[in-house]
Design a protein around this motif. Structure first.
Motif, mmCIF file in Angstrom:
data_model
loop_
_atom_site.group_PDB
_atom_site.id
_atom_site.type_symbol
_atom_site.label_atom_id
_atom_site.label_comp_id
_atom_site.label_asym_id
_atom_site.label_seq_id
_atom_site.Cartn_x
_atom_site.Cartn_y
_atom_site.Cartn_z
ATOM 1 N N VAL A 9 0.818 -1.219 0.000
ATOM 2 C CA VAL A 9 0.000 0.000 0.000
ATOM 3 C C VAL A 9 0.847 1.264 0.000
ATOM 4 C CG1 VAL A 9 -1.681 1.307 1.349
ATOM 5 C CG2 VAL A 9 -1.973 -1.126 1.037
ATOM 6 N N VAL A 10 1.844 1.344 0.856
ATOM 7 C CA VAL A 10 2.649 2.576 0.963
ATOM 8 C C VAL A 10 3.393 2.891 -0.336
ATOM 9 C CG1 VAL A 10 4.571 3.654 2.190
ATOM 10 C CG2 VAL A 10 2.798 2.476 3.463
ATOM 11 N N PRO A 11 4.118 1.942 -0.932
ATOM 12 C CA PRO A 11 4.787 2.278 -2.198
ATOM 13 C C PRO A 11 3.817 2.573 -3.335
ATOM 14 C CG PRO A 11 5.787 0.337 -1.251
ATOM 15 C CD PRO A 11 4.557 0.635 -0.458
ATOM 16 N N SER A 12 2.658 1.933 -3.330
ATOM 17 C CA SER A 12 1.719 2.199 -4.413
ATOM 18 C C SER A 12 1.239 3.638 -4.378
ATOM 19 C CB SER A 12 0.541 1.239 -4.363
ATOM 20 O OG SER A 12 -0.262 1.484 -3.237
ATOM 21 N N PHE A 13 1.012 4.174 -3.202
ATOM 22 C CA PHE A 13 0.591 5.570 -3.115
ATOM 23 C C PHE A 13 1.759 6.527 -3.345
ATOM 24 C CE2 PHE A 13 -3.055 3.841 -0.711
ATOM 25 C CZ PHE A 13 -4.046 4.335 -1.536
ATOM 26 N N THR A 14 2.898 6.250 -2.728
ATOM 27 C CA THR A 14 4.013 7.186 -2.860
ATOM 28 C C THR A 14 4.604 7.169 -4.268
ATOM 29 O OG1 THR A 14 5.539 5.535 -1.977
ATOM 30 C CG2 THR A 14 4.623 7.119 -0.425
ATOM 31 N N LEU A 15 4.847 5.991 -4.812
ATOM 32 C CA LEU A 15 5.413 5.918 -6.152
ATOM 33 C C LEU A 15 4.370 6.159 -7.230
ATOM 34 C CD1 LEU A 15 7.787 2.877 -5.686
ATOM 35 C CD2 LEU A 15 8.382 5.289 -5.668
ATOM 36 N N ARG A 19 4.615 9.257 -10.023
ATOM 37 C CA ARG A 19 4.666 9.028 -11.473
ATOM 38 C C ARG A 19 3.424 9.547 -12.178
ATOM 39 N NH1 ARG A 19 7.281 3.615 -13.307
ATOM 40 N NH2 ARG A 19 8.586 5.015 -14.496
ATOM 41 N N GLY A 20 2.450 10.047 -11.432
ATOM 42 C CA GLY A 20 1.266 10.636 -12.027
ATOM 43 C C GLY A 20 0.167 9.664 -12.387
ATOM 44 N N PHE A 21 0.152 8.484 -11.785
ATOM 45 C CA PHE A 21 -0.921 7.527 -12.048
ATOM 46 C C PHE A 21 -2.197 7.977 -11.345
ATOM 47 C CE2 PHE A 21 2.463 4.046 -12.372
ATOM 48 C CZ PHE A 21 2.459 4.082 -13.752
ATOM 49 N N ASN A 22 -3.334 7.786 -11.981
ATOM 50 C CA ASN A 22 -4.594 7.992 -11.276
ATOM 51 C C ASN A 22 -5.024 6.661 -10.665
ATOM 52 O OD1 ASN A 22 -5.681 6.487 -13.357
ATOM 53 N ND2 ASN A 22 -6.574 8.238 -14.411
ATOM 54 N N LYS A 23 -6.187 6.637 -10.016
ATOM 55 C CA LYS A 23 -6.609 5.423 -9.310
ATOM 56 C C LYS A 23 -6.831 4.247 -10.256
ATOM 57 C CE LYS A 23 -9.366 7.865 -6.050
ATOM 58 N NZ LYS A 23 -10.592 7.900 -5.289
ATOM 59 N N GLN A 28 -4.986 -1.051 -12.258
ATOM 60 C CA GLN A 28 -4.634 -1.973 -13.331
ATOM 61 C C GLN A 28 -3.181 -2.425 -13.224
ATOM 62 O OE1 GLN A 28 -5.582 0.349 -16.756
ATOM 63 N NE2 GLN A 28 -7.758 -0.176 -16.718
ATOM 64 N N PHE A 29 -2.305 -1.505 -12.899
ATOM 65 C CA PHE A 29 -0.882 -1.825 -12.752
ATOM 66 C C PHE A 29 -0.659 -2.800 -11.597
ATOM 67 C CE2 PHE A 29 3.377 -0.715 -11.094
ATOM 68 C CZ PHE A 29 4.118 -1.047 -12.212
ATOM 69 N N MET A 30 -1.321 -2.556 -10.479
ATOM 70 C CA MET A 30 -1.163 -3.437 -9.313
ATOM 71 C C MET A 30 -1.733 -4.825 -9.592
ATOM 72 S SD MET A 30 0.432 -1.734 -7.036
ATOM 73 C CE MET A 30 0.119 -2.483 -5.475
ATOM 74 N N ALA A 31 -2.855 -4.895 -10.290
ATOM 75 C CA ALA A 31 -3.451 -6.198 -10.611
ATOM 76 C C ALA A 31 -2.518 -7.014 -11.507
ATOM 77 C CB ALA A 31 -4.797 -6.000 -11.289
ATOM 78 N N ALA A 32 -1.881 -6.343 -12.440
ATOM 79 C CA ALA A 32 -0.968 -7.050 -13.344
ATOM 80 C C ALA A 32 0.297 -7.505 -12.620
ATOM 81 C CB ALA A 32 -0.595 -6.155 -14.517
#
Length: 55
Positions: A9-15, A19-23, A28-32
């Motif tokens: 959770v922490v790296p997904s929000f911070t990184l 990088r400018g990803f929206n939710k 999609q990136f996390m699921a892959a």
């Protein structure tokens, strides 16, 4: 279990925000990325539970 959740959770929000990803893109990136990891953790957990049943 909590350490695994925090390490995802922490790296997904911070990184992800850096990088400018929206939710939707982040989801999609996390699921892959986490699909192969989930199966490995499931197999390891099942092996540990099976070991306890035998011993």
């Amino acid at each position: 279990m909590i350490a695994l959740m925090v390490s995802v959770v922490v790296p997904s929000f911070t990184l992800g925000c850096a990088r400018g990803f929206n939710k939707v893109e982040l989801s999609q990136f996390m699921a892959a990325c986490l699909a192969p990891t989930e199966s490995i953790i499931l197999i390891i957990g099942a092996g540990g539970a099976f070991k306890n049943e035998l011993g």
